[in-house]
Design a protein around this motif. Sequence first.
Motif, PDB file in Angstrom:
ATOM      1  N   UNK A   1       6.059  -6.072  -4.335  1.00  0.00           N
ATOM      2  CA  UNK A   1       4.612  -6.150  -4.171  1.00  0.00           C
ATOM      3  C   UNK A   1       4.134  -5.964  -2.737  1.00  0.00           C
ATOM      4  N   UNK A   2       4.810  -6.555  -1.763  1.00  0.00           N
ATOM      5  CA  UNK A   2       4.353  -6.428  -0.380  1.00  0.00           C
ATOM      6  C   UNK A   2       4.340  -4.969   0.060  1.00  0.00           C
ATOM      7  N   UNK A   3       5.211  -4.158  -0.518  1.00  0.00           N
ATOM      8  CA  UNK A   3       5.300  -2.746  -0.173  1.00  0.00           C
ATOM      9  C   UNK A   3       4.334  -1.888  -0.971  1.00  0.00           C
ATOM     10  N   UNK A   4       4.098  -2.235  -2.225  1.00  0.00           N
ATOM     11  CA  UNK A   4       3.309  -1.378  -3.112  1.00  0.00           C
ATOM     12  C   UNK A   4       1.876  -1.859  -3.314  1.00  0.00           C
ATOM     13  N   UNK A   5       1.475  -2.962  -2.713  1.00  0.00           N
ATOM     14  CA  UNK A   5       0.106  -3.461  -2.869  1.00  0.00           C
ATOM     15  C   UNK A   5      -0.885  -2.433  -2.343  1.00  0.00           C
ATOM     16  N   UNK A   6      -2.135  -2.499  -2.778  1.00  0.00           N
ATOM     17  CA  UNK A   6      -3.098  -1.461  -2.419  1.00  0.00           C
ATOM     18  C   UNK A   6      -3.286  -1.246  -0.922  1.00  0.00           C
ATOM     19  N   UNK A   7      -3.387  -2.322  -0.158  1.00  0.00           N
ATOM     20  CA  UNK A   7      -3.719  -2.180   1.266  1.00  0.00           C
ATOM     21  C   UNK A   7      -2.845  -3.119   2.089  1.00  0.00           C
ATOM     22  N   UNK A   8      -1.635  -2.692   2.454  1.00  0.00           N
ATOM     23  CA  UNK A   8      -0.774  -3.564   3.264  1.00  0.00           C
ATOM     24  C   UNK A   8      -1.424  -3.901   4.598  1.00  0.00           C
ATOM     25  N   UNK A   9      -1.035  -5.039   5.156  1.00  0.00           N
ATOM     26  CA  UNK A   9      -1.533  -5.476   6.447  1.00  0.00           C
ATOM     27  C   UNK A   9      -0.452  -5.392   7.506  1.00  0.00           C
ATOM     28  N   UNK A  10      -0.747  -5.832   8.726  1.00  0.00           N
ATOM     29  CA  UNK A  10       0.223  -5.703   9.814  1.00  0.00           C
ATOM     30  C   UNK A  10       1.482  -6.547   9.635  1.00  0.00           C
ATOM     31  N   UNK A  11       1.425  -7.565   8.796  1.00  0.00           N
ATOM     32  CA  UNK A  11       2.608  -8.396   8.564  1.00  0.00           C
ATOM     33  C   UNK A  11       3.319  -8.047   7.265  1.00  0.00           C
ATOM     34  N   UNK A  12       2.772  -7.105   6.493  1.00  0.00           N
ATOM     35  CA  UNK A  12       3.353  -6.802   5.182  1.00  0.00           C
ATOM     36  C   UNK A  12       4.775  -6.282   5.286  1.00  0.00           C
ATOM     37  N   UNK A  13       5.058  -5.472   6.317  1.00  0.00           N
ATOM     38  CA  UNK A  13       6.419  -4.964   6.517  1.00  0.00           C
ATOM     39  C   UNK A  13       7.397  -6.124   6.670  1.00  0.00           C
ATOM     40  N   UNK A  14       6.990  -7.134   7.440  1.00  0.00           N
ATOM     41  CA  UNK A  14       7.866  -8.281   7.686  1.00  0.00           C
ATOM     42  C   UNK A  14       7.999  -9.143   6.437  1.00  0.00           C
TER      43      UNK A  14
ATOM     44  N   UNK B   1       3.053  11.766  -2.276  1.00  0.00           N
ATOM     45  CA  UNK B   1       4.279  11.303  -1.640  1.00  0.00           C
ATOM     46  C   UNK B   1       4.648   9.924  -2.180  1.00  0.00           C
ATOM     47  N   UNK B   2       5.948   9.659  -2.186  1.00  0.00           N
ATOM     48  CA  UNK B   2       6.448   8.308  -2.408  1.00  0.00           C
ATOM     49  C   UNK B   2       6.720   7.687  -1.048  1.00  0.00           C
ATOM     50  N   UNK B   3       6.095   6.556  -0.789  1.00  0.00           N
ATOM     51  CA  UNK B   3       6.256   5.847   0.484  1.00  0.00           C
ATOM     52  C   UNK B   3       7.107   4.595   0.262  1.00  0.00           C
ATOM     53  N   UNK B   4       7.881   4.258   1.261  1.00  0.00           N
ATOM     54  CA  UNK B   4       8.565   2.966   1.280  1.00  0.00           C
ATOM     55  C   UNK B   4       8.622   2.478   2.709  1.00  0.00           C
ATOM     56  N   UNK B   5       8.689   1.154   2.877  1.00  0.00           N
ATOM     57  CA  UNK B   5       8.874   0.611   4.209  1.00  0.00           C
ATOM     58  C   UNK B   5      10.253   0.994   4.730  1.00  0.00           C
ATOM     59  N   UNK B   6      10.343   1.303   6.010  1.00  0.00           N
ATOM     60  CA  UNK B   6      11.640   1.543   6.616  1.00  0.00           C
ATOM     61  C   UNK B   6      12.423   0.239   6.709  1.00  0.00           C
ATOM     62  N   UNK B   7      13.716   0.370   6.913  1.00  0.00           N
ATOM     63  CA  UNK B   7      14.566  -0.790   7.136  1.00  0.00           C
ATOM     64  C   UNK B   7      14.549  -1.156   8.617  1.00  0.00           C
ATOM     65  N   UNK B   8      15.126  -2.302   8.941  1.00  0.00           N
ATOM     66  CA  UNK B   8      15.213  -2.689  10.346  1.00  0.00           C
ATOM     67  C   UNK B   8      15.942  -1.639  11.182  1.00  0.00           C
ATOM     68  N   UNK B   9      17.099  -1.128  10.741  1.00  0.00           N
ATOM     69  CA  UNK B   9      17.763  -0.081  11.539  1.00  0.00           C
ATOM     70  C   UNK B   9      16.918   1.185  11.674  1.00  0.00           C
TER      71      UNK B   9
ATOM     72  N   UNK C   1       7.108   3.553   8.015  1.00  0.00           N
ATOM     73  CA  UNK C   1       7.179   4.099   6.658  1.00  0.00           C
ATOM     74  C   UNK C   1       8.161   5.257   6.598  1.00  0.00           C
ATOM     75  N   UNK C   2       8.768   5.404   5.450  1.00  0.00           N
ATOM     76  CA  UNK C   2       9.531   6.602   5.114  1.00  0.00           C
ATOM     77  C   UNK C   2       8.847   7.205   3.897  1.00  0.00           C
ATOM     78  N   UNK C   3       8.726   8.524   3.872  1.00  0.00           N
ATOM     79  CA  UNK C   3       8.058   9.131   2.731  1.00  0.00           C
ATOM     80  C   UNK C   3       8.831  10.340   2.229  1.00  0.00           C
TER      81      UNK C   3
END
Length: 490
Positions: free
Chosen positions: A185-198, A443-451, A460-462
């Motif tokens: 959910x934190x990744x796919x919610x409509x409007x992520x915020x600045x802390x959503x990645x974390x 596009x399919x988007x996902x949050x990047x990993x820490x590395x 983001x990675x898309x």
Amino acid sequence: MEWFTNADYWLSRLVFQRGLAVLYGVAFVSSALQFKALIGERGLLPVPRFVASVPFRRAPSIFQWHYSDPFFAVVAWTGAALSAAVAAGAADLVPLWAAMPMWFTLWALYLSIVNVGQTWYAFMWEMLLLEAGFLAIFLGNDEVAPPVLVLGLLIWLLFRLEFGAGLIKLRGDRCWRDLTCLYYHHETQPMPGPLSWFFHHLPRPVHRAEVAANHLAQLGAPLALFAPQPVAGWAAAFIVVTQLWLVASGNFAWLNWLAILLAVSAIDDVRAAHLLPLPKQPPAFGATPAWYAGLVLAVTALVAVLSYWPVRNLFSRRQRMNVSFNPLHLVNTYGAFGSVSRVRYEVVIEGTDEADLTDETQWKEYEFKGKPGDRRRLPPQVAPYHLRLDWLMWFAALSPAYAAEWFVALLVRLLDNDAATLRLLRRNPFPSARPTFLRARLYAYRFTTWPELRRTGTWWHRTLVQDYLPPVTSAETTEPRSPATSRMPH
């Protein structure tokens, strides 16, 4: 009429009313700054066209009698100015008979906007603001102690908001029952915020604890709101904490802040005084006027009658989310995220100013203010402000059916470099000359990993899924094709 009021909720009323006025102000400003491109005379879904086909009884609004862009602007900015005055305490400086029209004016003006706003205003926080705003009319001011019945109606509203959302989850996506929804959910919610990645990268046991706490806040705490103090107060405080967690983890316009204000109304002054730096002594309340008591009793009876439809919906196997059963948006049913997307899709709009299209054509992206686009951009904090186009673009990515009414019109406006439309965007790649062609890609988007973040500096990675709309010019009206992998929102 000692039973009719309770002075122990004076601080709670003060916080609720002042906070509600602030949220009214945010809503009016949001409308004033965005309406021209969305519902104006040359907007994507013009109000004049809407009111020509929808009668007043179905959508009561002052714009049914007259509409022009300057008139809408006057209404919106008048609402914003009155909201600021009430937030500053104006409604407590005048007699009760003058304070109530202030609250009524705010409600009537915003109702007029919502009822002609069409899909741009079809969000749960719009009807929630109207329902809470209607009850605020009868909550009184410093002349009288808070009426017990209206305080009860606010608790009833909070109960329906939370309990409805809890039930829709239990009846919906399996991931809510096995506590795994926040894996996604934190990744796919409509409007992520600045802390959503974390938040997304928290350990999975923490995600499961988040879901369990959500169930407790939406299915357990609402029942405790009807218990005597201090139980009701602690239940409301728990709801406040969970709503603040949602504020930190995403952008949901003023929904969470309004839920917090509703919860505060259930906290008595003994507990509120320990938490809030507010005056500890209430004003010297006068006697409750008979006319005011009569209005409160009538509104209570009205809400009791109108509650039949939301209650029936709550206990229905086919529970519906976010429905108004009357055109005044009184006593609604609420719910959110009955299902959770596992993959995030984004529609990216690109343009070129080249005269002919070739394999070497250079395409430039339009950037939106809130929704993900640039992979290096950390999602911004937007809430409680509401970016209506950005939100609808999230739905458009789930299925073109959600954008059938306005997406092609949006591209036409961008091809024309329409100034009002471009003000809704963060960056226009064609500031000096109009583009010749536009296209949209999914596009399919996902949050990047820490590395990945350390190595590339991207949040983001898309991955390209397919064309959403092939290249078009202003003379074309091609409808977007439905992505084969689209997810439908619930």
